[in-house]
Every structure is written in C-alpha cells, then in structure tokens.
Scaffold this motif. Structure first.
Motif, PDB file in Angstrom:
ATOM      1  N   SER A   1     -75.354  43.371  23.601  1.00 21.75           N
ATOM      2  CA  SER A   1     -74.654  42.651  22.532  1.00 21.75           C
ATOM      3  C   SER A   1     -75.585  42.382  21.362  1.00 21.75           C
ATOM      4  O   SER A   1     -75.210  42.546  20.191  1.00 21.75           O
ATOM      5  CB  SER A   1     -74.085  41.334  23.067  1.00 21.75           C
ATOM      6  OG  SER A   1     -73.137  41.578  24.101  1.00 21.75           O
ATOM      7  N   GLU A   2     -76.824  41.986  21.681  1.00 22.27           N
ATOM      8  CA  GLU A   2     -77.804  41.747  20.617  1.00 22.27           C
ATOM      9  C   GLU A   2     -78.119  43.033  19.870  1.00 22.27           C
ATOM     10  O   GLU A   2     -78.232  43.042  18.640  1.00 22.27           O
ATOM     11  CB  GLU A   2     -79.081  41.151  21.209  1.00 22.27           C
ATOM     12  CG  GLU A   2     -78.911  39.742  21.767  1.00 22.27           C
ATOM     13  CD  GLU A   2     -80.197  39.224  22.393  1.00 22.27           C
ATOM     14  OE1 GLU A   2     -81.204  39.969  22.378  1.00 22.27           O
ATOM     15  OE2 GLU A   2     -80.193  38.082  22.885  1.00 22.27           O
ATOM     16  N   ALA A   3     -78.270  44.124  20.638  1.00 20.30           N
ATOM     17  CA  ALA A   3     -78.559  45.409  19.998  1.00 20.30           C
ATOM     18  C   ALA A   3     -77.400  45.854  19.116  1.00 20.30           C
ATOM     19  O   ALA A   3     -77.604  46.354  18.000  1.00 20.30           O
ATOM     20  CB  ALA A   3     -78.853  46.470  21.061  1.00 20.30           C
ATOM     21  N   ALA A   4     -76.184  45.669  19.606  1.00 25.19           N
ATOM     22  CA  ALA A   4     -75.013  46.044  18.804  1.00 25.19           C
ATOM     23  C   ALA A   4     -74.942  45.209  17.529  1.00 25.19           C
ATOM     24  O   ALA A   4     -74.626  45.737  16.445  1.00 25.19           O
ATOM     25  CB  ALA A   4     -73.738  45.857  19.634  1.00 25.19           C
ATOM     26  N   ALA A   5     -75.244  43.926  17.656  1.00 34.46           N
ATOM     27  CA  ALA A   5     -75.244  43.067  16.471  1.00 34.46           C
ATOM     28  C   ALA A   5     -76.324  43.504  15.482  1.00 34.46           C
ATOM     29  O   ALA A   5     -76.100  43.506  14.260  1.00 34.46           O
ATOM     30  CB  ALA A   5     -75.457  41.607  16.877  1.00 34.46           C
ATOM     31  N   ALA A   6     -77.493  43.889  16.013  1.00 36.43           N
ATOM     32  CA  ALA A   6     -78.576  44.352  15.137  1.00 36.43           C
ATOM     33  C   ALA A   6     -78.202  45.653  14.436  1.00 36.43           C
ATOM     34  O   ALA A   6     -78.472  45.830  13.246  1.00 36.43           O
ATOM     35  CB  ALA A   6     -79.863  44.533  15.950  1.00 36.43           C
ATOM     36  N   VAL A   7     -77.583  46.563  15.187  1.00 35.49           N
ATOM     37  CA  VAL A   7     -77.146  47.836  14.592  1.00 35.49           C
ATOM     38  C   VAL A   7     -76.103  47.585  13.505  1.00 35.49           C
ATOM     39  O   VAL A   7     -76.151  48.186  12.422  1.00 35.49           O
ATOM     40  CB  VAL A   7     -76.588  48.771  15.674  1.00 35.49           C
ATOM     41  CG1 VAL A   7     -75.909  49.978  15.046  1.00 35.49           C
ATOM     42  CG2 VAL A   7     -77.700  49.222  16.607  1.00 35.49           C
ATOM     43  N   LEU A   8     -75.162  46.696  13.793  1.00 36.17           N
ATOM     44  CA  LEU A   8     -74.127  46.372  12.816  1.00 36.17           C
ATOM     45  C   LEU A   8     -74.747  45.757  11.560  1.00 36.17           C
ATOM     46  O   LEU A   8     -74.381  46.114  10.431  1.00 36.17           O
ATOM     47  CB  LEU A   8     -73.109  45.420  13.434  1.00 36.17           C
ATOM     48  CG  LEU A   8     -71.962  44.963  12.518  1.00 36.17           C
ATOM     49  CD1 LEU A   8     -71.157  46.172  12.063  1.00 36.17           C
ATOM     50  CD2 LEU A   8     -71.068  43.963  13.235  1.00 36.17           C
ATOM     51  N   ALA A   9     -75.703  44.842  11.776  1.00 38.43           N
ATOM     52  CA  ALA A   9     -76.368  44.217  10.632  1.00 38.43           C
ATOM     53  C   ALA A   9     -77.147  45.252   9.824  1.00 38.43           C
ATOM     54  O   ALA A   9     -77.146  45.231   8.583  1.00 38.43           O
ATOM     55  CB  ALA A   9     -77.303  43.104  11.106  1.00 38.43           C
ATOM     56  N   ALA A  10     -77.817  46.173  10.545  1.00 34.06           N
ATOM     57  CA  ALA A  10     -78.570  47.219   9.845  1.00 34.06           C
ATOM     58  C   ALA A  10     -77.639  48.130   9.058  1.00 34.06           C
ATOM     59  O   ALA A  10     -77.951  48.537   7.932  1.00 34.06           O
ATOM     60  CB  ALA A  10     -79.388  48.032  10.846  1.00 34.06           C
ATOM     61  N   ALA A  11     -76.497  48.464   9.658  1.00 35.51           N
ATOM     62  CA  ALA A  11     -75.529  49.314   8.962  1.00 35.51           C
ATOM     63  C   ALA A  11     -74.985  48.621   7.717  1.00 35.51           C
ATOM     64  O   ALA A  11     -74.841  49.236   6.653  1.00 35.51           O
ATOM     65  CB  ALA A  11     -74.392  49.679   9.907  1.00 35.51           C
ATOM     66  N   GLU A  12     -74.690  47.334   7.840  1.00 35.27           N
ATOM     67  CA  GLU A  12     -74.199  46.585   6.685  1.00 35.27           C
ATOM     68  C   GLU A  12     -75.272  46.494   5.606  1.00 35.27           C
ATOM     69  O   GLU A  12     -74.974  46.618   4.407  1.00 35.27           O
ATOM     70  CB  GLU A  12     -73.756  45.191   7.122  1.00 35.27           C
ATOM     71  CG  GLU A  12     -72.517  45.186   8.019  1.00 35.27           C
ATOM     72  CD  GLU A  12     -72.169  43.804   8.520  1.00 35.27           C
ATOM     73  OE1 GLU A  12     -73.006  42.888   8.345  1.00 35.27           O
ATOM     74  OE2 GLU A  12     -71.073  43.632   9.092  1.00 35.27           O
ATOM     75  N   ALA A  13     -76.531  46.277   6.034  1.00 30.64           N
ATOM     76  CA  ALA A  13     -77.624  46.217   5.066  1.00 30.64           C
ATOM     77  C   ALA A  13     -77.814  47.556   4.365  1.00 30.64           C
ATOM     78  O   ALA A  13     -78.035  47.616   3.150  1.00 30.64           O
ATOM     79  CB  ALA A  13     -78.918  45.786   5.757  1.00 30.64           C
ATOM     80  N   ALA A  14     -77.725  48.644   5.147  1.00 30.92           N
ATOM     81  CA  ALA A  14     -77.867  49.978   4.555  1.00 30.92           C
ATOM     82  C   ALA A  14     -76.734  50.263   3.574  1.00 30.92           C
ATOM     83  O   ALA A  14     -76.960  50.833   2.505  1.00 30.92           O
ATOM     84  CB  ALA A  14     -77.897  51.033   5.658  1.00 30.92           C
ATOM     85  N   GLU A  15     -75.522  49.845   3.947  1.00 27.83           N
ATOM     86  CA  GLU A  15     -74.380  50.047   3.047  1.00 27.83           C
ATOM     87  C   GLU A  15     -74.545  49.241   1.767  1.00 27.83           C
ATOM     88  O   GLU A  15     -74.266  49.735   0.663  1.00 27.83           O
ATOM     89  CB  GLU A  15     -73.088  49.646   3.761  1.00 27.83           C
ATOM     90  CG  GLU A  15     -71.834  49.900   2.958  1.00 27.83           C
ATOM     91  CD  GLU A  15     -70.567  49.537   3.715  1.00 27.83           C
ATOM     92  OE1 GLU A  15     -69.482  49.616   3.140  1.00 27.83           O
ATOM     93  OE2 GLU A  15     -70.694  49.170   4.910  1.00 27.83           O
ATOM     94  N   ALA A  16     -75.032  47.999   1.924  1.00 31.64           N
ATOM     95  CA  ALA A  16     -75.254  47.160   0.745  1.00 31.64           C
ATOM     96  C   ALA A  16     -76.358  47.741  -0.138  1.00 31.64           C
ATOM     97  O   ALA A  16     -76.251  47.734  -1.370  1.00 31.64           O
ATOM     98  CB  ALA A  16     -75.620  45.734   1.178  1.00 31.64           C
ATOM     99  N   GLU A  17     -77.418  48.255   0.503  1.00 31.15           N
ATOM    100  CA  GLU A  17     -78.504  48.860  -0.268  1.00 31.15           C
ATOM    101  C   GLU A  17     -78.016  50.104  -1.007  1.00 31.15           C
ATOM    102  O   GLU A  17     -78.347  50.316  -2.179  1.00 31.15           O
ATOM    103  CB  GLU A  17     -79.667  49.232   0.651  1.00 31.15           C
ATOM    104  CG  GLU A  17     -80.848  49.848  -0.090  1.00 31.15           C
ATOM    105  CD  GLU A  17     -81.953  50.281   0.840  1.00 31.15           C
ATOM    106  OE1 GLU A  17     -82.964  50.809   0.335  1.00 31.15           O
ATOM    107  OE2 GLU A  17     -81.814  50.104   2.058  1.00 31.15           O
ATOM    108  N   ALA A  18     -77.208  50.932  -0.319  1.00 33.80           N
ATOM    109  CA  ALA A  18     -76.676  52.130  -0.970  1.00 33.80           C
ATOM    110  C   ALA A  18     -75.800  51.763  -2.161  1.00 33.80           C
ATOM    111  O   ALA A  18     -75.878  52.392  -3.224  1.00 33.80           O
ATOM    112  CB  ALA A  18     -75.884  52.957   0.044  1.00 33.80           C
TER     113      ALA A  18
END
Length: 285
Positions: free
Chosen positions: A54-71
């Motif tokens: 669950s923590e890993a999934a949350a981290a992946v989701l946060a990273a994906a959102e951060a990458a999308e925001a950065e893009a």
C-alpha cells in the motif's frame, strides 16, 4: 478408580482404548496448535507485505502525479518562451542550433566568435540560442562561484590519474548532469512549442558545454539533428547509457543520433563523426 491390575480383561481393553483415543486427541490438538501458530506468523507477514504494498502504491501514485505536474509545468514554460520568441522574431526559423559555453565562460564571447558561422541556406533560416549556465561553487577553483553546467571534480580529464598508486579519475555527479540536461531540454521544448520539429534542432558546445551535449541528445525522448563537441568529454558514461536506453521509444529510435567531436592535437584540429552511439572516451582534455 479401580486399579488397572484389578480390572477385568474387558475393562482393561476399554481403558487402553480410551487412553489411545485421548493420546490421539492430544496429538491432534498439538498439531492444530502448531498450524495455528504458523498461520498467525504468515498472517503477520501478509499484513506487513500488504502495508508495504500500500505504501509503495501510494509512493508510485505520488510520483506519477508529480511527474504529470512537472510535465505540465514544463509544457507551460515552453509555451510561454515560444510566445515571447514569436513576438521578438520577425521571421519564423526553420532550424536551430543551441550552443553551450564552457566552464567559467558566458555565451557573450561565443556570439562574437561564431558570428561568421553560417548554416547552408538549404536549411532555411537558422536561429541560434545561447543558454547560460548558472553560478555554482566550483571544486577546481576552490569553491568559487563559477558559471558551470555541473561541477567537475578535477582536471585534466583522463582515464587514469598517475600516482602511487595510479587511480581512476573522479567522475562527475550523475544527479548534476540530470539537472543540467533538464535545463537544455527546456530550451528544446520551447522550440518545439513554437512549432519546430526536434529533428531540426542541433546541439553544440565547447569544453564543459560539449560534455553536456551527449547527455542532452541521448536523454531526449525525441530525435534531434545531432550534436557537435569541441574539446569535450563524456561524463557519467554508465548513467548516460542507462538513461539513453530508457529515453528511447519502445520500437527504438527512428535513426541513431550523430555526433561530431573535434579536439586539438599538436596544434591541429581533429574532427571525428560518429553515428549510433556515444563518442569514445578521449585520452586527455
């Protein structure tokens, strides 16, 4: 209770049978208790693994959102730059050269040095862009703030530093190369937002700027016209090889990038054109 010796044969047989059944029940209870213990242990492991997942999934989701925001942020920044360039330019450029100056320099001297360099008219109007490196503490200058794309721990750049004993040269920090590469990619993305195809954009540089060229070309996810390196080197080659493979599209690049590497040797400028990979490591800088 009647002692066993005083029991009749039928009673003794019944008694022994009851004792056997009792022992079987005890063994079954012990077996079930052991299985329950193992089950509890596995349950704890599963609960821990579930929490970690669950923590890993949350981290992946946060990273994906951060990458999308950065893009999105990079796209917006590129669009703003393209709009400014469009207002400043009277004629639309057909191709572009991004020149990267060396350590301790600025783009000003190179604008004068390269003023007479002309791109063949068959390519159309060419725009030259001159990004400037930020001021950073320089290790080779005692920590003095110096215009540089990344910090170089030592000069000259050689495979082996002679001494007792010999040692490999200290390489640059891959994270600093990533940061510097992003600065150049922002310029490329602004040109793309203006409508220029990436295949019409070339990168060139001198010294440390030349060392940044292969990273900017190989790490970019779309094909570029190529790169020219003057008196440069290739820092963090292993990290670059991995990043270049990740940046390539699933079907591979439509054509391999080309590099022109020129460096002085005995007063004579040597030029080497290389296609389809990283330039070779020079002996000295």
């Amino acid at each position: 209770e009647v002692p066993f010796d005083l029991m009749s044969p039928e009673e003794q047989e019944e008694y022994l049978r009851e004792q056997e059944e009792l022992e079987e029940k005890k063994q079954e209870a012990a077996r079930l208790a052991a299985e329950a213990k193992v089950a509890r242990r596995f349950a704890r492991r599963i609960a821990k693994a579930s929490a970690e997942a669950s923590e890993a999934a949350a981290a992946v989701l946060a990273a994906a959102e951060a990458a999308e925001a950065e893009a999105k942020s990079r796209q917006d920044a590129a669009a703003r730059k393209a709009a400014l360039w469009g207002k400043a330019s009277k004629e639309k450029a057909a191709c572009a050269v991004i020149w990267l100056h060396g350590q301790g320099e600025s783009e000003v001297s190179w604008q004068t040095t390269l003023a007479d360099v002309a791109v063949p008219s068959t390519f159309g109007l060419c725009r030259w862009l001159w990004p400037r490196a930020p001021l950073q503490p320089c290790s080779t200058r005692g920590g003095v703030l110096t215009p540089q794309w990344f910090d170089t721990p030592e000069f000259p750049k050689t495979k082996v530093v002679r001494g007792v004993p010999d040692r490999p040269t200290r390489d640059e920090d891959p994270k600093e190369l990533v940061k510097a590469t992003h600065r150049i990619h922002a310029v490329i993305e602004a040109l793309e937002a203006e409508g220029m195809p990436s295949e019409r954009i070339a990168l060139a540089g001198f010294g440390q700027g030349a060392a940044l060229v292969p990273h900017a070309v190989m790490r970019f996810q779309r094909p570029l016209a190529g790169g020219a390196m003057f008196c440069g080197w290739v820092p963090c080659r292993e990290a670059l090889a991995v990043a270049a493979e990740l940046a390539a599209p699933p079907g591979g690049r439509p054509y391999p990038p080309e590099f022109l590497w020129c460096r002085g040797a005995g007063g004579v400028a040597e030029g080497r054109r290389r296609e389809g990979g990283l330039p070779p490591v020079p002996r000295t800088h």
